[in-house]
Design an enzyme around this catalytic site. Structure first.
Site, PDB file in Angstrom:
ATOM      1  N   GLY A 115      -1.126   6.135   1.124  1.00  9.21           N
ATOM      2  CA  GLY A 115      -2.380   5.928   0.402  1.00  9.21           C
ATOM      3  C   GLY A 115      -2.701   7.077  -0.551  1.00  9.21           C
ATOM      4  O   GLY A 115      -3.133   6.851  -1.685  1.00  9.21           O
ATOM      5  N   HIS A 144       0.667   2.438   7.675  1.00 14.75           N
ATOM      6  CA  HIS A 144       0.308   2.873   9.041  1.00 14.75           C
ATOM      7  C   HIS A 144      -1.095   2.463   9.465  1.00 14.75           C
ATOM      8  O   HIS A 144      -1.470   2.633  10.617  1.00 14.75           O
ATOM      9  CB  HIS A 144       0.509   4.386   9.205  1.00 14.75           C
ATOM     10  N   CYS A 156     -23.484  18.951   8.649  1.00 15.05           N
ATOM     11  CA  CYS A 156     -23.563  20.393   8.918  1.00 15.05           C
ATOM     12  C   CYS A 156     -24.979  20.896   8.869  1.00 15.05           C
ATOM     13  O   CYS A 156     -25.809  20.463   8.073  1.00 15.05           O
ATOM     14  CB  CYS A 156     -22.638  21.200   8.025  1.00 15.05           C
TER      15      CYS A 156
HETATM   16  C1  LIG Z   1      -9.785   5.259   2.695  1.00 18.36           C
HETATM   17  C2  LIG Z   1      -8.525   6.040   2.758  1.00 18.36           C
HETATM   18  N1  LIG Z   1      -7.894   6.381   1.631  1.00 18.36           N
HETATM   19  C3  LIG Z   1      -6.743   7.061   1.631  1.00 18.36           C
HETATM   20  C4  LIG Z   1      -6.158   7.465   2.813  1.00 18.36           C
HETATM   21  C5  LIG Z   1      -4.873   8.237   2.778  1.00 18.36           C
HETATM   22  O1  LIG Z   1      -3.802   7.474   3.225  1.00 18.36           O
HETATM   23  P1  LIG Z   1      -2.427   8.179   3.697  1.00 18.36           P
HETATM   24  O2  LIG Z   1      -2.739   8.922   4.941  1.00 18.36           O
HETATM   25  O3  LIG Z   1      -1.490   7.041   3.897  1.00 18.36           O
HETATM   26  O4  LIG Z   1      -1.990   9.076   2.598  1.00 18.36           O
HETATM   27  C6  LIG Z   1      -6.781   7.134   4.029  1.00 18.36           C
HETATM   28  C7  LIG Z   1      -6.200   7.585   5.312  1.00 18.36           C
HETATM   29  O5  LIG Z   1      -6.888   8.035   6.190  1.00 18.36           O
HETATM   30  C8  LIG Z   1      -7.997   6.407   3.997  1.00 18.36           C
HETATM   31  O6  LIG Z   1      -8.630   6.071   5.123  1.00 18.36           O
END
Ligand SMILES: Cc1ncc(COP(=O)(O)O)c(C=O)c1O
Length: 382
Positions: free
Chosen positions: A70, A200, A328
């Site tokens: 991603g 994944h 926070c």
């Molecule tokens: C909304 C979103 N975008 C992008 C990513 C990044 O994906 P990757 O871990 O496959 O690079 C994630 C992963 O947690 C995500 O939840």
């Protein structure tokens, strides 16, 4: 007992997916760029995978580009479209994933774009009226808004956002990592120029994903090197990953309705049980509303207590895997940028439960029981 309730972080590999991956780790080891039979066999496996994914999403195979996941797909869409299409302005929200946020902030810091943030309310909902006024002031912007938020589960109305982008000639990148494989995406209906997927998150392997690019949009590569992916992404392909990705998406679509019903049932069960067993429990963002949030995510906000800091640790000891996140209270703590934006009381503890097809009602009941017990003990001590 153990309960893996962190499926928004990653999911367990489906054995059916492993089965199609194994031959590419053993006997089918050719380099897909090689012209001999070993290479050609693997090349055709990759192209079959591309065709399958494109078919599922109602797109053409040439519109799918494989990436390492991603993050790389998001980076490619954002960095390459800014560089190639001459866009000078981008619009995003402060609750995007860091794969988007940090990329855009880098481009702003290095003077390549001006960046505007669309307003959100305390529920984490995108103010579409504000998006429209930003687009009126800056037509032909890059708009990057996620479909399903990975921390609180909020869903964006892609039709409305897509219409606005189209009316203003904007380029719309949508981070669909959390919805890919869980919701149906039809690229003939969507008005997005880019969407992304990471295997994944839907029971495929880690380290592989894809970027969809709307035809007619000519962008430069983000990773330079060899001629792989039709010159769009250099580097020898993750062949078993790509084949596993396609299989995982095929299974996700084949079984989507059954799994959705099952997972929604788990989310509703947990919502009701938490409300019944922990006084003062709340849900962050739109997470408590099924139709407005990912059915896979429940972001729970727990009343302030002495155990807050140790909550995830204690749940881990009890065999329960979840994610945390805090708003926070001081300038030195970083906390979750999403929960901070939602102005959540920093004294409350937050737990993100995220469900998948392998979870059971017993796991949900066990997690609620442990959480309630931890809070009960706390009350007795006080
Ligand atoms: C909304 C979103 N975008 C992008 C990513 C990044 O994906 P990757 O871990 O496959 O690079 C994630 C992963 O947690 C995500 O939840």
């Amino acid at each position: 007992m153990k309960a893996y309730l962190d499926n928004a972080a990653t999911t367990r590999l489906d054995p059916e997916v492993l089965e199609v991956m194994l031959p590419l780790m053993t006997e089918q080891y050719g380099n897909p760029s090689s012209i001999h039979s070993y290479g050609r066999a693997v090349r055709s496996a990759i192209e079959r995978a591309r065709k399958s994914i494109a078919g599922i999403l109602n797109a053409a195979p040439a519109e799918i580009f494989f990436t390492s996941g991603g993050t790389e797909a998001d980076n490619t869409a954002i960095r390459s479209s800014i560089e190639t299409l001459g866009l000078k302005h981008a619009i995003t929200s402060r609750i995007e994933h860091h794969a988007v946020l940090h990329t855009l902030e880098h481009l702003e810091k290095t003077g390549q774009i001006q960046l505007s943030f669309v307003d959100i309310n305390d529920q984490g909902e995108i103010d579409l009226g504000h998006l429209e006024s930003l687009l009126n002031a800056n037509p032909r912007s890059l708009v990057s808004l996620m479909h399903g938020n990975n921390e609180v589960g909020n869903l964006l109305d892609l039709q409305v956002a897509g219409d606005l982008c189209e009316q203003h000639n904007a380029v719309f990148h949508c981070d669909t990592v959390q919805t890919m494989g869980h919701y149906r995406h039809d690229l003939q209906q969507l008005k997005t120029q880019f969407i992304v997927g990471a295997a994944h998150k839907f029971h495929g392997p880690k380290g592989v994903g894809f970027l969809y690019v709307r035809p007619g949009l000519k962008i430069n590569p983000f990773v330079h090197g060899g001629a792989q992916e039709r010159n769009m992404r250099g580097g020898t392909e993750n062949i078993y990953g790509i084949v596993g990705l396609a299989k995982a998406l095929e299974i996700a679509y084949r079984d989507m309705d059954i799994h959705r019903r099952h997972i929604e049932g788990l989310k509703v069960r947990m919502t009701e049980k938490l409300l019944a067993s922990i006084e003062g429990v709340k849900f962050n963002g739109n997470s408590g509303q099924l139709e407005k949030s990912l059915y896979t995510v429940l972001s729970v906000s727990l009343p302030p207590s002495d155990i807050s800091d140790m909550l995830l640790f204690n749940m881990d000891i009890a065999g329960i895997a979840v994610s945390g996140g805090s708003a926070c209270s001081s300038g030195t703590e970083i906390g979750s940028h999403v929960l901070n934006e939602l102005k959540i009381d920093p004294d409350r503890a937050n737990v993100r439960f995220s469900f998948g097809k392998y979870n059971t009602e017993q796991e949900v009941d066990y997690a609620v029981e442990i959480l309630a017990e931890l809070y009960q003990k706390e009350r007795i001590v006080i």
